[in-house]
Design an enzyme around this catalytic site. Structure first.
Site, PDB file in Angstrom:
ATOM      1  N   ARG A  83       0.850  -1.193   0.000  1.00 55.87           N
ATOM      2  CA  ARG A  83       0.000   0.000   0.000  1.00 55.87           C
ATOM      3  C   ARG A  83       0.886   1.244   0.000  1.00 55.87           C
ATOM      4  O   ARG A  83       1.523   1.564   1.005  1.00 55.87           O
ATOM      5  CB  ARG A  83      -0.939   0.023   1.206  1.00 55.87           C
ATOM      6  N   ASP A 142      -4.261   3.513  14.206  1.00 51.72           N
ATOM      7  CA  ASP A 142      -3.443   4.053  13.129  1.00 51.72           C
ATOM      8  C   ASP A 142      -3.964   5.437  12.756  1.00 51.72           C
ATOM      9  O   ASP A 142      -4.786   6.020  13.472  1.00 51.72           O
ATOM     10  CB  ASP A 142      -3.405   3.103  11.935  1.00 51.72           C
TER      11      ASP A 142
END
Length: 544
Positions: A168, A449
């Protein structure tokens, strides 16, 4: 004829590099990155301007809807995405995490089907993190990543195949200020994608899998079109067949939810499906409609996958993906095992199981976990309820989702002082870690996160902006938020080691939780604090 060295024109590396970095930052690789920048950065910047224009429309009260100009794409049953690529047919459990060396080894040794190596939301994009992550993936692809740490050996397993690697890159909005082309920072997306692709594409193909990617933070099918153009140029440049790259798009913005068909269509031959990026999706709802009092959400704990707008989002994603023959991936289980409390751990793990059961019954083809210990729970659920490699054959033709369904904010719950304090704790905790180059932070037995930190600060901004009333009758005001922010900062600092960055985190957080200034992304807001540029490193190339 002797070789003549020359400086690669108008390309500069401003970050510190060592010998392990040099094997990646070669003249050819840097020239490839420069080509990507010069070919696509103008389009990227134009698309980011379109986001600003769209936000101004939303601020005026214009609600999103399915695009009339792409109706023919949505209503055409004839077109399909690409068939599943090697290593992506069965994706029932995917583990995600940053690209530090220990995480890469542990993730690839996990009992999962794929590993999403993350340069984005679970990563703090310091230069060292980004370039060392590239080195770690380069070594992992070649099975040369074994190392020792604190007397312990970390080795890739050899008794069975490793999970398929998916990378990613950063979203289109982020720059990489340590690498410039023509005196301009390169896009973080193009840097992350380009360096990994250039060095590993052919090696991955030799080993049986192509270069695969997760694509984050998109807000329109035009942004997917840009990725498709990048993929085509990249494949043509290194000499591999178009369609070898595959990209799974995270539907983690409310605007992208209205363009799922179009996003798959733009990536057609490169598409490997869509993913429910649930926390960023909630963040996007708050962010995009932050000026609209009809979109105020209650405490984060009440915004579950069962509330109307989340349920509609999931069902539309599954139906859209399966209609187009591609995977519909489920969301993240962020729980961390609770080692010192068996009862609390059992409750947390039961929650993971229930979440994965909901996903597989809805029709998802796979799911995410953040910790290797959760892999067995997720695998057991998917193995029992999905005995086939995927369930793309479940067309979900019973699903009917309207624009109103995607925007239905009716749900139980209220805003409480406890909810304010939890958002402050999560936001401060994550930002403090991020400023220390740590991109995923364990807080209250959850792996937080950037997405969850964004939810936290955006909820506080929204509640303050609209002066939400607490059960006590108190209004949420700037003064209250700043008072509680100081209390939570003092509490966290008291138990933190010396050298912590809570004071700096609180200073930034104070600018973002009062219903006044609002940065587009926390990562953009904080980025200059972790930029450490020096004198340009000379990139040499050989010319016969």
């Amino acid at each position: 004829m002797a070789a003549i060295e020359f400086i690669l024109r108008d390309v500069a590396i401003l970050g510190r590099i060592n010998e392990s970095h040099r094997k990646l930052l070669t003249p050819d690789a840097c020239a490839f990155l420069a080509t990507l920048h010069r070919s696509f950065n103008a389009t990227r910047k134009e698309l980011l301007k379109r986001r600003v224009i769209r936000q101004a429309e939303l601020d005026r009260g214009v609600l999103p809807d399915f695009l009339p100009e792409t109706k023919v794409i949505r209503e055409n049953d004839a077109w399909q995405g690409a068939p599943p690529a090697p290593g992506l047919v069965d994706r029932r459990v995917e583990i995600t995490g940053p690209t530090d060396r220990k995480m890469v080894v542990n993730a690839l040794n996990s009992d999962v089907w794929t590993y999403m190596a993350d340069f984005e939301d679970s990563n703090s994009p310091t230069w060292d993190n980004m370039i060392n992550g590239q080195v770690n993936l380069y070594d992992a692809v070649r099975r040369q990543i074994d190392f020792k740490l604190n007397g312990k050996d970390y080795k890739l397993r050899t008794d069975r195949p490793l999970p398929t690697l998916i990378v990613r890159p950063r979203g289109w909005h982020l720059d990489e200020k340590h690498f410039t082309v023509d005196n301009e920072p390169i896009s973080g997306s193009l840097f992350d994608f380009g360096l990994y692709f250039f060095h590993n594409a052919k090696e991955l193909i030799t080993r049986g899998h192509g270069p695969y990617f997760y694509l984050p933070k998109m807000e329109s099918h035009l942004e997917a079109r840009l990725w498709n153009d990048v993929f085509n140029l990249a494949q043509d440049t290194v000499g591999i067949l178009r369609g070898t790259i595959r990209g799974t798009v995270l539907i983690e913005t409310i605007l992208a939810a209205f363009e799922m068909d179009e996003i798959i269509y733009e990536l057609r031959n490169h598409s490997s499906g869509l993913n429910c990026g649930r926390w960023d999706y909630i963040f996007s709802i708050i962010k995009k409609f932050r000026q609209n009092p009809n979109f105020i959400l209650p405490d984060r704990a009440h915004v579950t996958m069962a509330v109307p707008f989340m349920e509609a989002y999931v069902e539309l994603l599954i139906k859209t993906c399966h209609r187009r023959g591609v995977h519909a991936m489920g969301g993240m289980a962020a729980q961390i095992p609770i080692k010192d409390n068996a009862e609390a751990n059992a409750k947390a793990m039961a929650g993971v199981k229930a979440d994965k059961l909901r996903e597989v019954r809805a029709g998802h083809d796979g799911t995410w976990v953040a910790h290797p210990a959760l892999a067995k729970i997720a695998s057991d659920v998917f193995n029992e309820y999905m005995p086939t490699p995927n369930q793309i054959f479940r067309r979900r033709e019973d699903v009917r989702v309207s624009a109103q369904d995607l925007l239905n904010m009716n749900m139980p719950g209220q805003v409480t002082e406890d909810g304010i304090r939890k958002n402050l704790e999560i936001g401060l905790g994550y930002m403090e870690g991020w400023l220390r180059a740590v991109g995923c932070v364990p807080i209250n037995h959850l792996m937080e996160d950037a997405a969850t930190a964004e939810v936290s600060r955006s909820q506080l901004w929204q509640w303050c902006k609209h002066h939400v009333t607490l059960p006590s009758g108190k209004k949420v005001t700037k003064e209250l938020c700043l008072k509680l922010l100081k209390e939570e900062t003092d509490k966290l600092e008291k138990h933190a080691p010396k050298g912590n960055k809570y004071e700096l985190a609180a200073r930034y957080f104070a600018s973002q939780c009062t219903g006044e200034d609002y940065a587009d992304f926390l990562t953009s807001l904080l980025y200059n604090e972790i930029v450490n540029t020096g004198a340009p490193q000379v990139v040499m190339a050989a010319k016969l």
